[in-house]
Design an enzyme around this catalytic site. Structure first.
Site, PDB file in Angstrom:
ATOM      1  N   TYR A 127      24.586 -39.258  -8.378  1.00 47.00           N
ATOM      2  CA  TYR A 127      23.826 -38.293  -7.652  1.00 47.00           C
ATOM      3  C   TYR A 127      25.234 -37.391  -7.151  1.00 47.00           C
ATOM      4  O   TYR A 127      25.397 -36.262  -7.397  1.00 47.00           O
ATOM      5  CB  TYR A 127      23.211 -38.918  -6.557  1.00 47.00           C
ATOM      6  CG  TYR A 127      22.674 -37.550  -5.525  1.00 47.00           C
ATOM      7  CD1 TYR A 127      21.405 -36.801  -5.975  1.00 47.00           C
ATOM      8  CD2 TYR A 127      23.196 -37.152  -4.399  1.00 47.00           C
ATOM      9  CE1 TYR A 127      20.810 -35.768  -4.961  1.00 47.00           C
ATOM     10  CE2 TYR A 127      22.914 -36.375  -3.521  1.00 47.00           C
ATOM     11  CZ  TYR A 127      21.497 -35.383  -4.128  1.00 47.00           C
ATOM     12  OH  TYR A 127      21.277 -34.492  -3.000  1.00 47.00           O
ATOM     13  N   LYS A 131      26.608 -33.531  -8.444  1.00 46.54           N
ATOM     14  CA  LYS A 131      26.800 -32.569  -7.426  1.00 46.54           C
ATOM     15  C   LYS A 131      28.284 -32.191  -7.419  1.00 46.54           C
ATOM     16  O   LYS A 131      28.610 -30.872  -7.452  1.00 46.54           O
ATOM     17  CB  LYS A 131      26.407 -33.113  -6.146  1.00 46.54           C
ATOM     18  CG  LYS A 131      24.902 -33.328  -5.826  1.00 46.54           C
ATOM     19  CD  LYS A 131      24.083 -32.109  -5.865  1.00 46.54           C
ATOM     20  CE  LYS A 131      22.837 -32.314  -5.350  1.00 46.54           C
ATOM     21  NZ  LYS A 131      21.782 -31.200  -5.504  1.00 46.54           N
TER      22      LYS A 131
HETATM   23  N1  LIG Z   1      16.734 -33.961   0.658  1.00 48.74           N
HETATM   24  C1  LIG Z   1      17.906 -33.874   1.177  1.00 48.74           C
HETATM   25  O1  LIG Z   1      18.129 -34.707   2.165  1.00 48.74           O
HETATM   26  C2  LIG Z   1      19.242 -33.359   0.687  1.00 48.74           C
HETATM   27  C3  LIG Z   1      20.223 -33.709   1.244  1.00 48.74           C
HETATM   28  C4  LIG Z   1      21.246 -33.090   0.551  1.00 48.74           C
HETATM   29  C5  LIG Z   1      21.261 -32.078  -0.441  1.00 48.74           C
HETATM   30  N2  LIG Z   1      20.277 -31.904  -0.985  1.00 48.74           N
HETATM   31  C6  LIG Z   1      20.237 -30.762  -1.781  1.00 48.74           C
HETATM   32  O2  LIG Z   1      19.509 -29.737  -1.506  1.00 48.74           O
HETATM   33  C7  LIG Z   1      19.097 -28.791  -2.360  1.00 48.74           C
HETATM   34  C8  LIG Z   1      17.637 -28.219  -1.830  1.00 48.74           C
HETATM   35  O3  LIG Z   1      17.004 -29.424  -1.413  1.00 48.74           O
HETATM   36  P1  LIG Z   1      15.372 -29.327  -1.154  1.00 48.74           P
HETATM   37  O4  LIG Z   1      14.926 -30.608  -0.326  1.00 48.74           O
HETATM   38  O5  LIG Z   1      15.182 -27.884  -0.226  1.00 48.74           O
HETATM   39  O6  LIG Z   1      14.742 -29.528  -2.568  1.00 48.74           O
HETATM   40  P2  LIG Z   1      13.163 -29.556  -2.927  1.00 48.74           P
HETATM   41  O7  LIG Z   1      12.417 -29.342  -1.832  1.00 48.74           O
HETATM   42  O8  LIG Z   1      13.207 -30.800  -3.886  1.00 48.74           O
HETATM   43  O9  LIG Z   1      13.114 -28.216  -3.859  1.00 48.74           O
HETATM   44  C9  LIG Z   1      13.544 -28.117  -4.973  1.00 48.74           C
HETATM   45  C10 LIG Z   1      13.273 -26.870  -5.822  1.00 48.74           C
HETATM   46  O10 LIG Z   1      13.935 -27.188  -7.206  1.00 48.74           O
HETATM   47  C11 LIG Z   1      12.904 -27.031  -8.264  1.00 48.74           C
HETATM   48  N3  LIG Z   1      12.609 -27.750  -9.187  1.00 48.74           N
HETATM   49  C12 LIG Z   1      12.712 -29.103  -9.299  1.00 48.74           C
HETATM   50  N4  LIG Z   1      12.802 -29.650 -10.734  1.00 48.74           N
HETATM   51  C13 LIG Z   1      12.688 -28.361 -11.269  1.00 48.74           C
HETATM   52  C14 LIG Z   1      12.842 -28.260 -12.800  1.00 48.74           C
HETATM   53  N5  LIG Z   1      12.592 -29.358 -13.500  1.00 48.74           N
HETATM   54  N6  LIG Z   1      12.415 -27.013 -13.414  1.00 48.74           N
HETATM   55  C15 LIG Z   1      12.640 -26.017 -12.605  1.00 48.74           C
HETATM   56  N7  LIG Z   1      12.755 -25.842 -11.083  1.00 48.74           N
HETATM   57  C16 LIG Z   1      12.820 -27.299 -10.681  1.00 48.74           C
HETATM   58  C17 LIG Z   1      11.560 -27.048  -7.262  1.00 48.74           C
HETATM   59  O11 LIG Z   1      10.537 -26.484  -7.878  1.00 48.74           O
HETATM   60  P3  LIG Z   1       9.027 -27.199  -7.534  1.00 48.74           P
HETATM   61  O12 LIG Z   1       8.493 -26.769  -6.245  1.00 48.74           O
HETATM   62  O13 LIG Z   1       8.261 -26.299  -8.506  1.00 48.74           O
HETATM   63  O14 LIG Z   1       8.949 -28.554  -7.834  1.00 48.74           O
HETATM   64  C18 LIG Z   1      11.968 -26.295  -5.821  1.00 48.74           C
HETATM   65  O15 LIG Z   1      11.780 -24.994  -6.096  1.00 48.74           O
HETATM   66  C19 LIG Z   1      19.009 -29.720  -3.568  1.00 48.74           C
HETATM   67  O16 LIG Z   1      19.896 -29.309  -4.628  1.00 48.74           O
HETATM   68  C20 LIG Z   1      18.994 -30.988  -2.942  1.00 48.74           C
HETATM   69  O17 LIG Z   1      19.633 -31.918  -4.014  1.00 48.74           O
HETATM   70  C21 LIG Z   1      19.034 -32.683  -0.433  1.00 48.74           C
END
Ligand SMILES: NC(=O)c1ccc[n+]([C@@H]2O[C@H](COP(=O)([O-])OP(=O)(O)OC[C@H]3O[C@@H](n4cnc5c(N)ncnc54)[C@H](OP(=O)(O)O)[C@@H]3O)[C@@H](O)[C@H]2O)c1
Length: 225
Positions: A127, A131
């Site tokens: 992961y 990134k």
């Molecule tokens: N979760 C954590 O604690 C955490 C921590 C640090 C960094 N991050 C990073 O922060 C960023 C935002 O996180 P988040 O939690 O807001 O993400 P999220 O809620 O999972 O949303 C991800 C977005 O990406 C889209 N997506 C996922 N798979 C896709 C695909 N195959 N094709 C097109 N679109 C796709 C989703 O669309 P759908 O709605 O259609 O699924 C959604 O709009 C990400 O890069 C994540 O890795 C997350």
């Protein structure tokens, strides 16, 4: 109404941070058009937003939409959701890099993207490695202003239940109380603060490649919004 001159593309607008970002940008009224590139339409949207349901496998055919001032990338998935490392890499590396290339070709001024705490192309953790690689590839492009946000654990209301993150979120409520001094960068962060910091940096004229660790994201969000 503010003077709306800017235009934007948002990728990942249906996600936790992306949805917060759309709401903040609408409230701030700095954009005359915001293109939301999604694979499923959001429940509702403001007239300033134009929703495009796109096939991300045919991404390049949407390149004309990237003729905007600012591109925000909030895309992301998990290996569990994507079901393979390859599929994860597609969402977290290939789609953002392709978007940044289209932004670069179209003359966009800013590219703002979320990666994660621990991003490192040399990491042994897949992961963090992906990134780090996405940051590295995008930083090489000649976009005048690149902003990379590296949050720690995101807090906020998700439609989907993620067991591991839910446990971590509960633990973080207690842990955040002791996350001071050198532990500050590890403190969990509200998704809306990440979105607010992105919106805030989109308003600055700061050029070059800028990387923000989680505590810095929180500071920007609190000071500027
Ligand atoms: N979760 C954590 O604690 C955490 C921590 C640090 C960094 N991050 C990073 O922060 C960023 C935002 O996180 P988040 O939690 O807001 O993400 P999220 O809620 O999972 O949303 C991800 C977005 O990406 C889209 N997506 C996922 N798979 C896709 C695909 N195959 N094709 C097109 N679109 C796709 C989703 O669309 P759908 O709605 O259609 O699924 C959604 O709009 C990400 O890069 C994540 O890795 C997350």
């Amino acid at each position: 109404m503010k003077n709306r001159k800017k235009t934007a593309v948002i990728l990942g607008a249906t996600g936790l941070v992306g949805n917060e970002l759309v709401n903040i940008l609408i409230q701030q009224q700095n954009y005359e058009k915001i293109h939301l590139l999604v694979r499923r339409p959001p429940d509702s949207h403001d007239p300033v937003c134009e929703v495009h349901v796109v096939d991300f496998e045919q991404y390049y055919s949407y390149r004309e939409l990237f003729q905007v001032t600012d591109v925000f990338c909030c895309l992301g998935t998990t290996i569990k959701k994507a079901k393979s490392k390859e599929a994860f890499r597609k969402v977290d590396y290939e789609y953002p890099v392709e978007a940044a290339k289209m932004a670069c070709e179209s003359g966009a001024e800013k590219f703002l993207m979320i990666t994660a705490m621990g991003s490192n192309p040399k990491s042994r953790i897949f992961y963090n490695q992906v990134k780090g690689e996405v940051e590295e590839s995008i930083s090489k492009l000649t976009i005048p202003s690149i902003h990379i946000f590296r949050p720690s654990l995101l807090l906020g209301k998700r439609e989907e239940f993620r067991f591991g993150e839910k446990i971590a979120e509960k633990a973080s409520i207690l842990l955040n109380l002791i996350m001071i001094g050198p532990l500050r960068p590890f403190k969990a962060i509200e998704a809306k603060n990440v979105a607010a910091a992105m919106a805030s940096m989109a308003r600055t004229g700061k050029g070059g490649v800028n990387i923000y660790p989680s505590h810095e994201i929180e500071r920007i969000a609190i000071e500027n919004n």
